[in-house]
Design an enzyme around this catalytic site. Structure first.
Site, PDB file in Angstrom:
ATOM      1  N   LYS A   9      51.133  32.180  39.891  1.00 14.35           N
ATOM      2  CA  LYS A   9      51.692  32.884  41.047  1.00 14.35           C
ATOM      3  C   LYS A   9      52.474  31.912  41.950  1.00 14.35           C
ATOM      4  O   LYS A   9      52.384  30.686  41.777  1.00 14.35           O
ATOM      5  CB  LYS A   9      50.552  33.578  41.793  1.00 14.35           C
ATOM      6  CG  LYS A   9      49.862  34.655  40.933  1.00 14.35           C
ATOM      7  CD  LYS A   9      48.728  35.312  41.693  1.00 14.35           C
ATOM      8  CE  LYS A   9      48.078  36.402  40.857  1.00 14.35           C
ATOM      9  NZ  LYS A   9      46.977  37.074  41.595  1.00 14.35           N
ATOM     10  N   TYR A  49      51.731  45.643  39.040  1.00 19.63           N
ATOM     11  CA  TYR A  49      50.461  45.949  39.699  1.00 19.63           C
ATOM     12  C   TYR A  49      50.285  47.446  39.956  1.00 19.63           C
ATOM     13  O   TYR A  49      49.545  47.821  40.864  1.00 19.63           O
ATOM     14  CB  TYR A  49      50.364  45.167  41.018  1.00 19.63           C
ATOM     15  CG  TYR A  49      49.988  43.708  40.818  1.00 19.63           C
ATOM     16  CD1 TYR A  49      48.800  43.353  40.184  1.00 19.63           C
ATOM     17  CD2 TYR A  49      50.803  42.676  41.293  1.00 19.63           C
ATOM     18  CE1 TYR A  49      48.446  42.022  40.005  1.00 19.63           C
ATOM     19  CE2 TYR A  49      50.445  41.342  41.124  1.00 19.63           C
ATOM     20  CZ  TYR A  49      49.261  41.028  40.480  1.00 19.63           C
ATOM     21  OH  TYR A  49      48.899  39.712  40.311  1.00 19.63           O
ATOM     22  N   PHE A  57      45.571  46.554  50.111  1.00 21.58           N
ATOM     23  CA  PHE A  57      46.233  45.243  50.059  1.00 21.58           C
ATOM     24  C   PHE A  57      47.492  45.250  49.196  1.00 21.58           C
ATOM     25  O   PHE A  57      48.158  44.218  49.071  1.00 21.58           O
ATOM     26  CB  PHE A  57      45.259  44.161  49.575  1.00 21.58           C
ATOM     27  CG  PHE A  57      44.651  44.432  48.211  1.00 21.58           C
ATOM     28  CD1 PHE A  57      45.361  44.158  47.050  1.00 21.58           C
ATOM     29  CD2 PHE A  57      43.359  44.944  48.093  1.00 21.58           C
ATOM     30  CE1 PHE A  57      44.802  44.404  45.796  1.00 21.58           C
ATOM     31  CE2 PHE A  57      42.802  45.190  46.846  1.00 21.58           C
ATOM     32  CZ  PHE A  57      43.535  44.917  45.695  1.00 21.58           C
ATOM     33  N   ARG A  85      40.320  34.524  30.903  1.00 22.05           N
ATOM     34  CA  ARG A  85      39.752  35.022  32.175  1.00 22.05           C
ATOM     35  C   ARG A  85      38.614  34.113  32.644  1.00 22.05           C
ATOM     36  O   ARG A  85      38.458  33.870  33.838  1.00 22.05           O
ATOM     37  CB  ARG A  85      39.231  36.448  32.000  1.00 22.05           C
ATOM     38  CG  ARG A  85      40.318  37.469  31.721  1.00 22.05           C
ATOM     39  CD  ARG A  85      40.978  38.001  32.948  1.00 22.05           C
ATOM     40  NE  ARG A  85      40.077  38.812  33.743  1.00 22.05           N
ATOM     41  CZ  ARG A  85      40.453  39.526  34.798  1.00 22.05           C
ATOM     42  NH1 ARG A  85      41.732  39.520  35.188  1.00 22.05           N
ATOM     43  NH2 ARG A  85      39.597  40.243  35.477  1.00 22.05           N
ATOM     44  N   THR A  91      38.119  36.783  40.483  1.00 24.23           N
ATOM     45  CA  THR A  91      39.310  37.113  41.284  1.00 24.23           C
ATOM     46  C   THR A  91      39.246  36.521  42.680  1.00 24.23           C
ATOM     47  O   THR A  91      40.225  35.973  43.189  1.00 24.23           O
ATOM     48  CB  THR A  91      39.469  38.648  41.377  1.00 24.23           C
ATOM     49  OG1 THR A  91      39.515  39.168  40.054  1.00 24.23           O
ATOM     50  CG2 THR A  91      40.739  39.033  42.115  1.00 24.23           C
ATOM     51  N   ARG A 102      40.578  28.918  39.540  1.00 21.97           N
ATOM     52  CA  ARG A 102      40.460  29.363  40.941  1.00 21.97           C
ATOM     53  C   ARG A 102      39.335  28.623  41.656  1.00 21.97           C
ATOM     54  O   ARG A 102      39.439  28.343  42.856  1.00 21.97           O
ATOM     55  CB  ARG A 102      40.241  30.870  40.996  1.00 21.97           C
ATOM     56  CG  ARG A 102      41.499  31.663  40.649  1.00 21.97           C
ATOM     57  CD  ARG A 102      41.166  33.137  40.496  1.00 21.97           C
ATOM     58  NE  ARG A 102      42.317  33.972  40.223  1.00 21.97           N
ATOM     59  CZ  ARG A 102      42.247  35.148  39.587  1.00 21.97           C
ATOM     60  NH1 ARG A 102      41.084  35.593  39.153  1.00 21.97           N
ATOM     61  NH2 ARG A 102      43.330  35.861  39.394  1.00 21.97           N
ATOM     62  N   ASN A 112      45.494  33.461  45.091  1.00 20.34           N
ATOM     63  CA  ASN A 112      44.539  33.004  44.073  1.00 20.34           C
ATOM     64  C   ASN A 112      45.187  32.365  42.835  1.00 20.34           C
ATOM     65  O   ASN A 112      44.613  32.330  41.755  1.00 20.34           O
ATOM     66  CB  ASN A 112      43.533  34.101  43.717  1.00 20.34           C
ATOM     67  CG  ASN A 112      44.186  35.300  43.056  1.00 20.34           C
ATOM     68  OD1 ASN A 112      45.399  35.342  42.909  1.00 20.34           O
ATOM     69  ND2 ASN A 112      43.386  36.265  42.636  1.00 20.34           N
ATOM     70  N   HIS A 115      47.221  34.738  37.477  1.00 22.40           N
ATOM     71  CA  HIS A 115      46.822  36.059  36.963  1.00 22.40           C
ATOM     72  C   HIS A 115      46.619  35.950  35.456  1.00 22.40           C
ATOM     73  O   HIS A 115      47.392  35.263  34.785  1.00 22.40           O
ATOM     74  CB  HIS A 115      47.930  37.083  37.255  1.00 22.40           C
ATOM     75  CG  HIS A 115      47.781  38.351  36.461  1.00 22.40           C
ATOM     76  ND1 HIS A 115      46.999  39.398  36.878  1.00 22.40           N
ATOM     77  CD2 HIS A 115      48.297  38.730  35.265  1.00 22.40           C
ATOM     78  CE1 HIS A 115      47.043  40.375  35.976  1.00 22.40           C
ATOM     79  NE2 HIS A 115      47.827  39.985  34.986  1.00 22.40           N
ATOM     80  N   GLU A 126      51.437  44.102  29.520  1.00 20.08           N
ATOM     81  CA  GLU A 126      52.038  43.090  30.398  1.00 20.08           C
ATOM     82  C   GLU A 126      53.030  42.207  29.632  1.00 20.08           C
ATOM     83  O   GLU A 126      54.084  41.856  30.164  1.00 20.08           O
ATOM     84  CB  GLU A 126      50.931  42.259  31.063  1.00 20.08           C
ATOM     85  CG  GLU A 126      50.142  43.089  32.072  1.00 20.08           C
ATOM     86  CD  GLU A 126      48.922  42.402  32.668  1.00 20.08           C
ATOM     87  OE1 GLU A 126      48.266  43.037  33.511  1.00 20.08           O
ATOM     88  OE2 GLU A 126      48.619  41.249  32.294  1.00 20.08           O
TER      89      GLU A 126
HETATM   90  P1  CMP Z   1      45.020  39.356  39.855  1.00 17.73           P
HETATM   91  O1  CMP Z   1      44.108  38.761  38.844  1.00 17.73           O
HETATM   92  O2  CMP Z   1      46.467  39.079  39.762  1.00 17.73           O
HETATM   93  O3  CMP Z   1      44.796  40.942  39.853  1.00 17.73           O
HETATM   94  C1  CMP Z   1      44.992  41.742  40.984  1.00 17.73           C
HETATM   95  C2  CMP Z   1      45.289  40.941  42.220  1.00 17.73           C
HETATM   96  O4  CMP Z   1      45.124  41.640  43.430  1.00 17.73           O
HETATM   97  C3  CMP Z   1      44.300  39.808  42.310  1.00 17.73           C
HETATM   98  O5  CMP Z   1      44.533  38.869  41.319  1.00 17.73           O
HETATM   99  C4  CMP Z   1      44.509  39.361  43.749  1.00 17.73           C
HETATM  100  O6  CMP Z   1      45.639  38.516  43.866  1.00 17.73           O
HETATM  101  C5  CMP Z   1      44.825  40.679  44.435  1.00 17.73           C
HETATM  102  N1  CMP Z   1      43.695  41.169  45.196  1.00 17.73           N
HETATM  103  C6  CMP Z   1      42.573  41.718  44.719  1.00 17.73           C
HETATM  104  N2  CMP Z   1      41.756  42.071  45.744  1.00 17.73           N
HETATM  105  C7  CMP Z   1      42.398  41.719  46.883  1.00 17.73           C
HETATM  106  C8  CMP Z   1      42.082  41.813  48.276  1.00 17.73           C
HETATM  107  N3  CMP Z   1      40.949  42.340  48.687  1.00 17.73           N
HETATM  108  N4  CMP Z   1      42.994  41.336  49.158  1.00 17.73           N
HETATM  109  C9  CMP Z   1      44.151  40.803  48.742  1.00 17.73           C
HETATM  110  N5  CMP Z   1      44.510  40.688  47.427  1.00 17.73           N
HETATM  111  C10 CMP Z   1      43.644  41.131  46.523  1.00 17.73           C
END
Ligand code: CMP
Length: 143
Positions: A9, A49, A57, A85, A91, A102, A112, A115, A126
């Site tokens: 990211k 997404y 969010f 993963r 996450t 992470r 974070n 992905h 994807e």
């Molecule tokens: P990712 O693995 O890319 O999959 C979905 C993304 O949504 C996740 O990583 C985070 O970057 C984002 N995400 C999930 N929960 C939240 C949250 N509570 N607030 C902000 N971003 C979030």
């Protein structure tokens, strides 16, 4: 052979974590099958997404993903979706184990770093979205 989609990211690219992350996947033994540095548009990030579009969010998540270039990759190998993963970690970086990407490099769920596809089926979707040109099956001629 199983493939997964991995995206570094904008915060991961901006902080200079590209080499570290690629190195971890290489050293684990996975094969790099596709890679590009790109700036995505809002509509593209929304499509990636789309399953999260009802989440509060969502607008912030889309803004974050379009805030700078990302590194989009396809990695291949045995159980690469699940193992990838595990290497990435939970996450929410507050929950990700030390030693995971992470766990080592992030503290905020909204920043974070990386992905990874959550299933073989989402990996397929994807990869098709991010690599519409297809993934070549390069073979090395080195012996
Ligand atoms: P990712 O693995 O890319 O999959 C979905 C993304 O949504 C996740 O990583 C985070 O970057 C984002 N995400 C999930 N929960 C939240 C949250 N509570 N607030 C902000 N971003 C979030």
């Amino acid at each position: 052979m199983e493939q997964t989609f991995i995206m570094i990211k904008p915060d991961g690219v901006q902080r200079g974590l590209v080499g570290e992350i690629i190195g971890r996947f290489e050293k684990k033994g996975f094969s790099l099958k596709g890679l590009k540095l790109i700036n995505v548009e809002q509509s593209f990030a929304e499509k990636h997404y789309e399953d999260l579009s009802a989440k509060p969010f969502f607008p912030k998540l889309v803004d974050y993903i379009i805030s700078g270039p990302v590194v989009a990759m396809v990695w291949e190998g045995k159980n690469v979706v699940t193992t990838g993963r595990k290497m990435i970690g939970a996450t929410n970086p507050s929950d990700s184990a030390p030693g995971t990407i992470r766990g080592e490099f992030a503290i905020d769920i909204g920043r974070n770093v990386i992905h990874g596809s959550d299933s073989v089926e989402s990996a397929r979707k994807e990869i098709a979205l991010w690599f519409p040109e297809g993934i070549a099956n390069w073979q090395s001629s080195l012996h």
